[in-house]
Design a protein around this motif. Structure first.
Motif, PDB file in Angstrom:
ATOM      1  N   THR A  34       0.122  -1.434   0.188  1.00  0.00           N
ATOM      2  CA  THR A  34      -0.232   0.053   0.221  1.00  0.00           C
ATOM      3  C   THR A  34       1.278   1.236  -0.357  1.00  0.00           C
ATOM      4  O   THR A  34       0.411   2.783  -0.765  1.00  0.00           O
ATOM      5  CB  THR A  34      -0.757   0.229   0.905  1.00  0.00           C
ATOM      6  OG1 THR A  34      -0.426  -0.378   2.403  1.00  0.00           O
ATOM      7  CG2 THR A  34      -2.381  -0.875   0.909  1.00  0.00           C
ATOM      8  N   GLU A  35       1.406   0.743   0.377  1.00  0.00           N
ATOM      9  CA  GLU A  35       2.208   2.668   1.057  1.00  0.00           C
ATOM     10  C   GLU A  35       3.274   2.547  -0.533  1.00  0.00           C
ATOM     11  O   GLU A  35       2.903   3.513  -0.776  1.00  0.00           O
ATOM     12  CB  GLU A  35       4.278   1.729   1.479  1.00  0.00           C
ATOM     13  CG  GLU A  35       3.940   2.720   2.999  1.00  0.00           C
ATOM     14  CD  GLU A  35       4.917   2.961   4.082  1.00  0.00           C
ATOM     15  OE1 GLU A  35       4.880   1.958   4.891  1.00  0.00           O
ATOM     16  OE2 GLU A  35       6.246   2.455   3.111  1.00  0.00           O
ATOM     17  N   LEU A  36       3.437   1.424  -1.167  1.00  0.00           N
ATOM     18  CA  LEU A  36       4.164   2.336  -2.635  1.00  0.00           C
ATOM     19  C   LEU A  36       3.626   2.236  -3.783  1.00  0.00           C
ATOM     20  O   LEU A  36       4.136   3.095  -4.379  1.00  0.00           O
ATOM     21  CB  LEU A  36       5.949   0.718  -3.447  1.00  0.00           C
ATOM     22  CG  LEU A  36       6.593   1.222  -2.811  1.00  0.00           C
ATOM     23  CD1 LEU A  36       6.940   0.927  -0.950  1.00  0.00           C
ATOM     24  CD2 LEU A  36       7.374  -0.444  -3.703  1.00  0.00           C
ATOM     25  N   MET A  37       2.129   1.790  -3.391  1.00  0.00           N
ATOM     26  CA  MET A  37       0.664   2.834  -4.640  1.00  0.00           C
ATOM     27  C   MET A  37       1.088   3.504  -4.426  1.00  0.00           C
ATOM     28  O   MET A  37       0.613   4.287  -5.048  1.00  0.00           O
ATOM     29  CB  MET A  37      -0.326   1.676  -3.879  1.00  0.00           C
ATOM     30  CG  MET A  37      -0.127  -0.202  -4.284  1.00  0.00           C
ATOM     31  SD  MET A  37      -1.384  -0.819  -3.616  1.00  0.00           S
ATOM     32  CE  MET A  37      -2.460  -1.641  -5.102  1.00  0.00           C
ATOM     33  N   GLN A  38       1.649   4.281  -3.415  1.00  0.00           N
ATOM     34  CA  GLN A  38       1.242   6.061  -2.815  1.00  0.00           C
ATOM     35  C   GLN A  38       2.970   6.641  -3.270  1.00  0.00           C
ATOM     36  O   GLN A  38       2.700   7.339  -4.148  1.00  0.00           O
ATOM     37  CB  GLN A  38       1.422   5.997  -1.746  1.00  0.00           C
ATOM     38  CG  GLN A  38      -0.489   5.743  -1.281  1.00  0.00           C
ATOM     39  CD  GLN A  38      -1.130   6.197   0.297  1.00  0.00           C
ATOM     40  OE1 GLN A  38      -0.208   5.032   0.933  1.00  0.00           O
ATOM     41  NE2 GLN A  38      -1.822   6.768   0.358  1.00  0.00           N
ATOM     42  N   THR A  39       4.119   5.776  -3.317  1.00  0.00           N
ATOM     43  CA  THR A  39       5.101   6.131  -3.465  1.00  0.00           C
ATOM     44  C   THR A  39       6.112   5.705  -4.425  1.00  0.00           C
ATOM     45  O   THR A  39       7.045   6.695  -5.173  1.00  0.00           O
ATOM     46  CB  THR A  39       5.816   6.298  -2.275  1.00  0.00           C
ATOM     47  OG1 THR A  39       6.330   4.727  -1.676  1.00  0.00           O
ATOM     48  CG2 THR A  39       4.848   7.088  -0.759  1.00  0.00           C
ATOM     49  N   GLY A  40       5.977   4.676  -4.889  1.00  0.00           N
ATOM     50  CA  GLY A  40       6.578   3.601  -5.888  1.00  0.00           C
ATOM     51  C   GLY A  40       5.269   3.220  -7.252  1.00  0.00           C
ATOM     52  O   GLY A  40       5.929   2.143  -7.897  1.00  0.00           O
ATOM     53  N   TRP A  41       4.468   4.231  -7.583  1.00  0.00           N
ATOM     54  CA  TRP A  41       3.707   3.955  -9.056  1.00  0.00           C
ATOM     55  C   TRP A  41       3.696   4.207 -10.411  1.00  0.00           C
ATOM     56  O   TRP A  41       3.991   4.167 -10.596  1.00  0.00           O
ATOM     57  CB  TRP A  41       2.215   4.835  -8.214  1.00  0.00           C
ATOM     58  CG  TRP A  41       2.317   5.849  -7.934  1.00  0.00           C
ATOM     59  CD1 TRP A  41       2.342   6.722  -7.034  1.00  0.00           C
ATOM     60  CD2 TRP A  41       2.969   7.154  -9.681  1.00  0.00           C
ATOM     61  NE1 TRP A  41       2.205   8.436  -6.888  1.00  0.00           N
ATOM     62  CE2 TRP A  41       2.796   8.676  -8.694  1.00  0.00           C
ATOM     63  CE3 TRP A  41       2.763   7.049 -10.067  1.00  0.00           C
ATOM     64  CZ2 TRP A  41       2.826  10.061  -9.319  1.00  0.00           C
ATOM     65  CZ3 TRP A  41       2.810   8.520 -11.383  1.00  0.00           C
ATOM     66  CH2 TRP A  41       2.872   9.420 -10.414  1.00  0.00           C
ATOM     67  N   GLY A  42       5.824   5.415  -9.764  1.00  0.00           N
ATOM     68  CA  GLY A  42       5.720   5.087 -11.474  1.00  0.00           C
ATOM     69  C   GLY A  42       5.880   3.897 -12.024  1.00  0.00           C
ATOM     70  O   GLY A  42       6.199   2.808 -11.573  1.00  0.00           O
ATOM     71  N   ASN A  43       6.127   5.015 -13.692  1.00  0.00           N
ATOM     72  CA  ASN A  43       7.039   3.365 -14.381  1.00  0.00           C
ATOM     73  C   ASN A  43       8.319   3.315 -14.256  1.00  0.00           C
ATOM     74  O   ASN A  43       9.203   4.586 -14.199  1.00  0.00           O
ATOM     75  CB  ASN A  43       6.273   3.871 -15.879  1.00  0.00           C
ATOM     76  CG  ASN A  43       6.936   2.574 -17.262  1.00  0.00           C
ATOM     77  OD1 ASN A  43       7.591   2.206 -16.407  1.00  0.00           O
ATOM     78  ND2 ASN A  43       6.114   2.343 -17.802  1.00  0.00           N
ATOM     79  N   ALA A  44       9.052   2.236 -14.001  1.00  0.00           N
ATOM     80  CA  ALA A  44      10.633   1.816 -13.727  1.00  0.00           C
ATOM     81  C   ALA A  44      11.313   2.435 -14.905  1.00  0.00           C
ATOM     82  O   ALA A  44      12.357   2.906 -14.556  1.00  0.00           O
ATOM     83  CB  ALA A  44      10.854   0.468 -13.155  1.00  0.00           C
ATOM     84  N   SER A  45      10.627   2.380 -16.329  1.00  0.00           N
ATOM     85  CA  SER A  45      11.987   2.949 -17.378  1.00  0.00           C
ATOM     86  C   SER A  45      11.568   4.552 -17.688  1.00  0.00           C
ATOM     87  O   SER A  45      12.434   5.028 -18.323  1.00  0.00           O
ATOM     88  CB  SER A  45      11.158   1.704 -18.010  1.00  0.00           C
ATOM     89  OG  SER A  45      11.058   0.427 -18.194  1.00  0.00           O
ATOM     90  N   SER A  46      10.893   4.908 -16.691  1.00  0.00           N
ATOM     91  CA  SER A  46      10.559   6.707 -16.930  1.00  0.00           C
ATOM     92  C   SER A  46      11.725   7.204 -16.484  1.00  0.00           C
ATOM     93  O   SER A  46      12.793   6.788 -15.333  1.00  0.00           O
ATOM     94  CB  SER A  46       9.401   6.744 -16.428  1.00  0.00           C
ATOM     95  OG  SER A  46       8.486   6.733 -17.311  1.00  0.00           O
ATOM     96  N   LEU A  47      12.261   8.451 -16.679  1.00  0.00           N
ATOM     97  CA  LEU A  47      13.355   8.759 -16.456  1.00  0.00           C
ATOM     98  C   LEU A  47      13.968  10.084 -15.655  1.00  0.00           C
ATOM     99  O   LEU A  47      14.674   9.824 -14.908  1.00  0.00           O
ATOM    100  CB  LEU A  47      13.904   9.098 -17.535  1.00  0.00           C
ATOM    101  CG  LEU A  47      14.599   7.991 -18.598  1.00  0.00           C
ATOM    102  CD1 LEU A  47      15.830   9.498 -20.134  1.00  0.00           C
ATOM    103  CD2 LEU A  47      16.017   7.124 -18.237  1.00  0.00           C
ATOM    104  N   TYR A  48      12.494  10.296 -15.304  1.00  0.00           N
ATOM    105  CA  TYR A  48      12.066  11.530 -14.420  1.00  0.00           C
ATOM    106  C   TYR A  48      11.908  11.043 -12.810  1.00  0.00           C
ATOM    107  O   TYR A  48      11.784   9.365 -12.918  1.00  0.00           O
ATOM    108  CB  TYR A  48      11.111  12.390 -14.947  1.00  0.00           C
ATOM    109  CG  TYR A  48       9.522  11.225 -14.805  1.00  0.00           C
ATOM    110  CD1 TYR A  48       9.790  11.486 -16.450  1.00  0.00           C
ATOM    111  CD2 TYR A  48       9.095  11.276 -14.109  1.00  0.00           C
ATOM    112  CE1 TYR A  48       8.766  10.498 -16.954  1.00  0.00           C
ATOM    113  CE2 TYR A  48       8.012  10.256 -14.449  1.00  0.00           C
ATOM    114  CZ  TYR A  48       7.885   9.918 -15.336  1.00  0.00           C
ATOM    115  OH  TYR A  48       7.071   9.124 -16.888  1.00  0.00           O
TER     116      TYR A  48
END
Ligand SMILES: *Cc1c(COP(=O)(O)O)cnc(C)c1O
Length: 394
Positions: free
Chosen positions: A21-35
Motif C-alpha cells: 500500500t505504501e508503494l502504491m502511493q510512493t512507488g507507482w511510477g513506471n520504472a523505465s521512465s527517466l524522471y
C-alpha cells in the motif's frame, strides 16, 4: 475459522500489505521512465531484486520477475528446451508428480518431438538420485525436479540431485514454489541453474513471482515487448507487488528456523492424531516433508465430501490440489506414489500456517475423526469393506 490450506495460497503478511500500500502511493511510477517518479520506482524494484537474490544466494542480475510460479516454470523449461534443440539434445528428465505448470509444459514439448523421462517418486514421494543419474543420456538437455511437493509436501535431496546434474553437465531447474521461504535453499551450494518461486506461497501478493537463472543461461521470452527485465520479460513492472514479495520473503526467511520448529511439532501432533483413525494412511515420507504439510488417505470415503463437511465446521483444507479439484480424476501425485484410484479419492491435505496452535490442531483431529466416521456410516464402499465383499487396502 481454521485456515489449513497454505499450500494453495497464504494470507498476505502485515509487512507485505504495508509495503504494497505504501508503494502504491510512493512507488507507482513506471520504472523505465527517466524522471524522478520513475527512478524512485526503479530504486524500489532493484532493492527488491537485491533482497530476493540474497535470500537464495544468487546475484541480483540472475533474478527475473514474473507473474508467478507457473510463468517461471514455463520460461525455465522452454528456455532449456530451446537451448537443447539448438544442440540436438532433445531429452528432458522430470518426475511423475510435478506441478501441472511443469507437466503440461513437458506435454507440449513432447508434441514438438522432445523425449521426456518421468522418474519414479516411490511410495515415500522421493526421487532417488542414483536413478536420476542412470536416466541421464548424451542428449539430455534438462532435469526439472521440484524442491518440495505441493500436495504431499515431500522434500527432495536437491543438493544431491543438483550435484548429479552438475557432474553430468546437464541444466537443472527446480520448481521451488513450495520451498522458498520455508526450507533452506541456496542456488550455489545446491547446484541449481534455474529456480521458480511465487510470492503468494510465502505471504506475499498473488500474481507475482520470480525466476532465478544462473548467469550465462540464455532465456527464451514468453512475452515480447519492451526491454524490461533485461529484455527477458516485457511489460511494465508491478513494483508495489514486487516490493511486497521481497518484504514477505525477507520476513519469512528471517523467522524460518522458529517457524519450522513450531510447525514440525504441530504437524507431528496432527499426524499422530489422524493416524489413530482406522484404515487411514499418511501420504509421503513422515519426516522429509514440509514443516506444515499433512496429507492422509482415508479408505471408504470421498475427499470432496470430507472437505465440505470440514468447511461447515470452520476448517478449510484441500483434497488433492487446487488444480485437480473440480475434476473427477484422482490426484496424479497420489497415483504417482502408488495409491490406487479408490484410495486416492479419499485424500485430505492440511497445510498449516505458522500461527497454528495446539488447540487448533486438536480441534482438527476431533473434527476429521468425527466426519470420517460419519461419512463411512453411509458409504456403500465402507459397507462392502466391513462385510468382507471388498478387501481393505489401508
Ligand atoms: C502454486 C504452485 C505453482 C504455481 O504458482 P502460481 O504463482 O500460482 O502460478 C507452481 N508450482 C508449485 C509447486 C506450486 O505449489
Amino acid at each position: 475459522m481454521i485456515y489449513a490450506d497454505n499450500a494453495a495460497t497464504t494470507k498476505m503478511s502485515e509487512t507485505a500489505i504495508r509495503t504494497m500500500t505504501e508503494l502504491m502511493q510512493t512507488g507507482w511510477g513506471n520504472a523505465s521512465s527517466l524522471y524522478s517518479t520513475g527512478q524512485k520506482a526503479k530504486e524500489y524494484l532493484e532493492k527488491a531484486r537485491e533482497e530476493i537474490a540474497a535470500v537464495i544466494g544468487a546475484s541480483p542480475r540472475e533474478i527475473i520477475f514474473t507473474s508467478g510460479g507457473s510463468e517461471a516454470d514455463n520460461q525455465a523449461i522452454l528456455s532449456a528446451a530451446a537451448l537443447g534443440r539448438r544442440k540436438g539434445k532433445m531429452h528432458i528428465i522430470s518426475s511423475a508428480f510435478e506441478h501441472h505448470a511443469v507437466l503440461h509444459t513437458l506435454d507440449k514439448l513432447q508434441k514438438e518431438g522432445f523425449a521426456v523421462t518421468l522418474l519414479d517418486v516411490h511410495e515415500d514421494g522421493l526421487v532417488r538420485p542414483e536413478e536420476l543419474e542412470a536416466a541421464i543420456r548424451e542428449d539430455t538437455c534438462l532435469v526439472t525436479i521440484m524442491a518440495a511437493n505441493n500436495e504431499i509436501g515431500t522434500i527432495q535431496d536437491i543438493r544431491r540431485i543438483g550435484a548429479v546434474c552438475r557432474e553430468k553437465g546437464v541444466l537443472f531447474h527446480t520448481d521451488a514454489v513450495q520451498a522458498v521461504g520455508h526450507i533452506p535453499l541456496n542456488v550455489e551450494e545446491d547446484h541449481i541453474d534455474m529456480l521458480s518461486a511465487s510470492a503468494h506461497k510465502f505471504h506475499g501478493p498473488k500474481g507475482v513471482g520470480f525466476l532465478y537463472a544462473k548467469r550465462g543461461i540464455w532465456l527464451t521470452n514468453l512475452i515480447e515487448g519492451g526491454a524490461q527485465e533485461r529484455g527477458k520479460r516485457a511489460g511494465t513492472e508491478n513494483v508495489p507487488a514486487i516490493a511486497a514479495m521481497a518484504a514477505a520473503l525477507k520476513e519469512v526467511s528471517s523467522r524460518r528456523e522458529e517457524n519450522t520448529a513450531h510447525l514440525e511439532v504441530m504437524r507431528d501432533r496432527l499426524i499422530e492424531g489422524l493416524s489413530r483413525i482406522p484404515h487411514a494412511a499418511l501420504n509421503g515420507d513422515p519426516k522429509k516433508r514440509l514443516p506444515g504439510n499433512v496429507n492422509f488417505c482415508f479408505e471408504g470415503i470421498e475427499g470432496e465430501s470430507l472437505l465440505l463437511l470440514l468447511d461447515d465446521r470452520g476448517i478449510q483444507a484441500s483434497s488433492g490440489s487446487a488444480c485437480t479439484s473440480g475434476s473427477l480424476d484422482p490426484s496424479h501425485v497420489l497415483l504417482a506414489i502408488g495409491r490406487v484410484h479408490d484410495v486416492a479419492h479419499g485424500s485430505l491435505r492440511l497445510s498449516l500456517g505458522e500461527d497454528i496452535t495446539a488447540e487448533e490442531v486438536d480441534e482438527i483431529i476431533g473434527a476429521v475423526t468425527e466426519v470420517v466416521a460419519y461419512l463411512r456410516s453411509f458409504s456403500p464402499i465402507w459397507r462392502d469393506l466391513m462385510s468382507g465383499k471388498r478387501e481393505f487396502i489401508l
